[in-house]
Design a protein around this motif. Sequence first.
Motif, PDB file in Angstrom:
ATOM      1  N   TRP A  72      -6.276  -8.624   6.367  1.00 46.91           N
ATOM      2  CA  TRP A  72      -6.628  -8.071   5.063  1.00 46.91           C
ATOM      3  C   TRP A  72      -5.764  -6.864   4.717  1.00 46.91           C
ATOM      4  CZ3 TRP A  72      -9.868  -7.481   9.335  1.00 46.91           C
ATOM      5  CH2 TRP A  72      -9.953  -6.180   9.844  1.00 46.91           C
ATOM      6  N   LEU A  73      -5.043  -6.318   5.722  1.00 45.30           N
ATOM      7  CA  LEU A  73      -4.321  -5.059   5.571  1.00 45.30           C
ATOM      8  C   LEU A  73      -3.339  -5.082   4.401  1.00 45.30           C
ATOM      9  CD1 LEU A  73      -3.524  -2.235   6.641  1.00 45.30           C
ATOM     10  CD2 LEU A  73      -1.917  -3.386   8.189  1.00 45.30           C
ATOM     11  N   GLU A  74      -2.571  -6.126   4.288  1.00 46.24           N
ATOM     12  CA  GLU A  74      -1.539  -6.199   3.256  1.00 46.24           C
ATOM     13  C   GLU A  74      -2.151  -6.075   1.867  1.00 46.24           C
ATOM     14  OE1 GLU A  74       2.382  -8.933   2.463  1.00 46.24           O
ATOM     15  OE2 GLU A  74       0.515  -9.958   2.988  1.00 46.24           O
ATOM     16  N   ASN A  75      -3.235  -6.773   1.631  1.00 49.87           N
ATOM     17  CA  ASN A  75      -3.885  -6.706   0.324  1.00 49.87           C
ATOM     18  C   ASN A  75      -4.526  -5.343   0.095  1.00 49.87           C
ATOM     19  OD1 ASN A  75      -4.956  -8.191  -2.145  1.00 49.87           O
ATOM     20  ND2 ASN A  75      -6.856  -7.455  -1.241  1.00 49.87           N
ATOM     21  N   GLU A  76      -5.138  -4.801   1.125  1.00 50.85           N
ATOM     22  CA  GLU A  76      -5.801  -3.508   0.992  1.00 50.85           C
ATOM     23  C   GLU A  76      -4.822  -2.416   0.583  1.00 50.85           C
ATOM     24  OE1 GLU A  76      -9.472  -1.667   3.280  1.00 50.85           O
ATOM     25  OE2 GLU A  76      -7.711  -1.788   4.579  1.00 50.85           O
ATOM     26  N   GLN A  77      -3.580  -2.514   1.063  1.00 46.11           N
ATOM     27  CA  GLN A  77      -2.593  -1.477   0.782  1.00 46.11           C
ATOM     28  C   GLN A  77      -1.642  -1.843  -0.350  1.00 46.11           C
ATOM     29  OE1 GLN A  77      -4.393   0.892   2.581  1.00 46.11           O
ATOM     30  NE2 GLN A  77      -2.350   1.793   2.513  1.00 46.11           N
ATOM     31  N   ALA A  78      -1.930  -2.888  -1.081  1.00 48.29           N
ATOM     32  CA  ALA A  78      -0.989  -3.382  -2.083  1.00 48.29           C
ATOM     33  C   ALA A  78      -0.529  -2.295  -3.060  1.00 48.29           C
ATOM     34  CB  ALA A  78      -1.605  -4.553  -2.844  1.00 48.29           C
ATOM     35  N   LYS A  79      -1.458  -1.482  -3.537  1.00 49.02           N
ATOM     36  CA  LYS A  79      -1.083  -0.493  -4.550  1.00 49.02           C
ATOM     37  C   LYS A  79      -0.281   0.669  -3.969  1.00 49.02           C
ATOM     38  CE  LYS A  79      -5.503   2.024  -4.274  1.00 49.02           C
ATOM     39  NZ  LYS A  79      -4.961   3.247  -3.683  1.00 49.02           N
ATOM     40  N   ASP A  80      -0.330   0.847  -2.662  1.00 54.27           N
ATOM     41  CA  ASP A  80       0.383   1.959  -2.032  1.00 54.27           C
ATOM     42  C   ASP A  80       1.617   1.515  -1.251  1.00 54.27           C
ATOM     43  OD1 ASP A  80      -1.388   4.063  -2.843  1.00 54.27           O
ATOM     44  OD2 ASP A  80      -2.836   3.339  -1.371  1.00 54.27           O
ATOM     45  N   THR A  81       1.873   0.217  -1.229  1.00 57.07           N
ATOM     46  CA  THR A  81       3.012  -0.285  -0.469  1.00 57.07           C
ATOM     47  C   THR A  81       4.285  -0.127  -1.296  1.00 57.07           C
ATOM     48  OG1 THR A  81       1.598  -1.927   0.620  1.00 57.07           O
ATOM     49  CG2 THR A  81       3.970  -2.274   0.736  1.00 57.07           C
ATOM     50  N   PRO A  82       5.236   0.644  -0.801  1.00 54.77           N
ATOM     51  CA  PRO A  82       6.457   0.883  -1.573  1.00 54.77           C
ATOM     52  C   PRO A  82       7.380  -0.327  -1.572  1.00 54.77           C
ATOM     53  CG  PRO A  82       6.626   1.915   0.571  1.00 54.77           C
ATOM     54  CD  PRO A  82       5.226   1.375   0.479  1.00 54.77           C
ATOM     55  N   PRO A  83       8.273  -0.412  -2.556  1.00 52.42           N
ATOM     56  CA  PRO A  83       9.260  -1.499  -2.569  1.00 52.42           C
ATOM     57  C   PRO A  83      10.086  -1.469  -1.281  1.00 52.42           C
ATOM     58  CG  PRO A  83       9.272  -0.323  -4.659  1.00 52.42           C
ATOM     59  CD  PRO A  83       8.424   0.482  -3.726  1.00 52.42           C
ATOM     60  N   GLY A  84      10.314  -2.626  -0.717  1.00 56.62           N
ATOM     61  CA  GLY A  84      11.109  -2.696   0.499  1.00 56.62           C
ATOM     62  C   GLY A  84      10.290  -2.702   1.770  1.00 56.62           C
ATOM     63  N   PHE A  85       9.032  -2.276   1.683  1.00 56.27           N
ATOM     64  CA  PHE A  85       8.154  -2.328   2.855  1.00 56.27           C
ATOM     65  C   PHE A  85       7.755  -3.777   3.076  1.00 56.27           C
ATOM     66  CE2 PHE A  85       4.381  -2.080   5.386  1.00 56.27           C
ATOM     67  CZ  PHE A  85       4.453  -0.891   6.107  1.00 56.27           C
ATOM     68  N   LYS A  86       7.897  -4.242   4.292  1.00 56.70           N
ATOM     69  CA  LYS A  86       7.669  -5.660   4.579  1.00 56.70           C
ATOM     70  C   LYS A  86       6.668  -5.801   5.722  1.00 56.70           C
ATOM     71  CE  LYS A  86      10.235  -9.913   5.703  1.00 56.70           C
ATOM     72  NZ  LYS A  86      11.573 -10.450   6.088  1.00 56.70           N
ATOM     73  N   TYR A  87       5.437  -6.126   5.384  1.00 55.78           N
ATOM     74  CA  TYR A  87       4.407  -6.254   6.417  1.00 55.78           C
ATOM     75  C   TYR A  87       4.712  -7.408   7.370  1.00 55.78           C
ATOM     76  CZ  TYR A  87       0.904  -2.857   4.941  1.00 55.78           C
ATOM     77  OH  TYR A  87       0.222  -1.695   4.684  1.00 55.78           O
ATOM     78  N   ALA A  88       4.510  -7.140   8.648  1.00 58.50           N
ATOM     79  CA  ALA A  88       4.629  -8.161   9.688  1.00 58.50           C
ATOM     80  C   ALA A  88       3.627  -7.822  10.775  1.00 58.50           C
ATOM     81  CB  ALA A  88       6.039  -8.205  10.264  1.00 58.50           C
ATOM     82  N   VAL A  89       3.265  -8.826  11.573  1.00 61.81           N
ATOM     83  CA  VAL A  89       2.285  -8.627  12.636  1.00 61.81           C
ATOM     84  C   VAL A  89       2.772  -9.300  13.902  1.00 61.81           C
ATOM     85  CG1 VAL A  89       0.946 -10.673  11.964  1.00 61.81           C
ATOM     86  CG2 VAL A  89      -0.176  -8.817  13.234  1.00 61.81           C
ATOM     87  N   THR A  90       2.437  -8.696  15.035  1.00 59.34           N
ATOM     88  CA  THR A  90       2.816  -9.253  16.328  1.00 59.34           C
ATOM     89  C   THR A  90       1.616  -9.241  17.257  1.00 59.34           C
ATOM     90  OG1 THR A  90       4.471  -9.107  18.123  1.00 59.34           O
ATOM     91  CG2 THR A  90       3.544  -7.041  17.331  1.00 59.34           C
ATOM     92  N   PRO A  91       1.535 -10.180  18.202  1.00 59.67           N
ATOM     93  CA  PRO A  91       0.412 -10.174  19.138  1.00 59.67           C
ATOM     94  C   PRO A  91       0.413  -8.915  20.005  1.00 59.67           C
ATOM     95  CG  PRO A  91       1.544 -12.290  19.185  1.00 59.67           C
ATOM     96  CD  PRO A  91       2.416 -11.357  18.403  1.00 59.67           C
TER      97      PRO A  91
END
Length: 477
Positions: A315-334
């Motif tokens: 849910w993190l990506e959506n929760e931070q949508a309004k504060d995520t700057p251009p160029g920030f690229k969410y990714a996740v690792t185990p």
Amino acid sequence: MSVTPELPAELSRRTVLRRAAAAGLLATPAVGLLSGCVGGGDDEPVEQAAGEKSATNPLGVKEDAPLEVVIFNGGLGTKYATDVHIPSYKKAFPKAEVKHSATEEVGTVLQPRFTSNTPPDMVNNAGSKLLDQGALVQAGQVQDLTDLLDAPSLNDPSKKVRDLLVPGTVEQGTFNGKPFVLNYAFTVFGLWYDAALFEKNGWAAPKTWADFTALCDKIKAAGITPYSYAGANAAYYQYLVLLTSAAKIGGPDVLKNIDNLEDGAWQAEPVKQAAAAWAEIGAKYGNKAHLGLKHTEVQLQQNQGKVAFYPSGSWLENEQAKDTPPGFKYAVTPVPSVTASDALPQTAIYAAAGEMYFVPAKGKNPRGGMEYLRHMLSKAGAKGFTELTKVLTVVQGAVDGLDISPGLTSGNAMLGAAGKDYFSYRFDTWYKKLDDEARAATNELMFSGGSAQKFCDRMQKAADAVKKDSSIEKFKR
């Protein structure tokens, strides 16, 4: 990019999230629930709306009966309810007035209404102050969802609702043999980071614990906090990854034993090893100032390039949508492997159907509440949810061919790599006292110089107390 998510074929070992770790009805109200102040068998029966059953109305909803839904306003927002699910319900029942409200404190707002037997008709039970789901079930306040699951689906009347769900979904909402909760959002958990930042610095997501600590040293040298979470309200994020490590070290039965209140479950060697490993991360690479911060505050720091790794769900990506700057690229690792002899591979993850939705048994329109869930479980309802939240649901095939975001793409790839090696626990939903204690013990471990042994002792003491408390109904898996 068009991606067709490959949902797991078998989820027998996966249990409820928590995306939700259960908090909610605070200790005192919970006692009230169990003692009958929320209504027991001697209460006056509630007059409930009922209509004629038909092929298009299999649950017998009264077509003009008002419906009240309460949605948690958190990481997933509420647009999926207002823009997708409520309009779908209204199209089927145009004479019905649908009242919608949103809150960040579900337990605080709704506990008095359950106490007075005047609950809404459908509740999204989530957040750091949610209702004690186990206590509600024990008090007879939750509708059995068998009729919903056996009803024909909106997409294909020849198939039951249950037949369209990812295997394991029904079990995750089952309490002692009966399905009471719909865990709707299919969530993957891991260590989230900015792929663009990592690419810029030549950093690679770690697979071993040695890789993890070595990378944390490089990140720290670059003036960035290597790893952190918010102690004020998101400690369950951290105990989740700690227990993920424990399960990877010793196998998923480590978590099953914890759920089942087995003697000494919290003292098991894999739990101690995991606690020791994470205590070192907290001591060397965390930020003690984050003990008093809320999740969105630390998440904002990650968006600002001040925090590298952050434990969370998809849910993190959506929760931070309004504060995520251009160029920030969410990714996740185990979570990295702690030892070279872990029982599960490095690709194993905590993944679960979470985000609880339930129908109060003493509401005025429980048939409407279940029908609302039936609309959520349509392919259109599930697809709309994912489009707006960037989170998968438990409806199979609902997002085939859908263009999805970087974070969801990364999480989906991680899920695919895990194969059948994923797991979760349920004690947080079943026993609020254990969730409370796990949060506090985790903060002590990560921020206050606590030891692995002290963490395990503290949690074992709390688990033993719950096990001995005859007023608390026990659940098994």
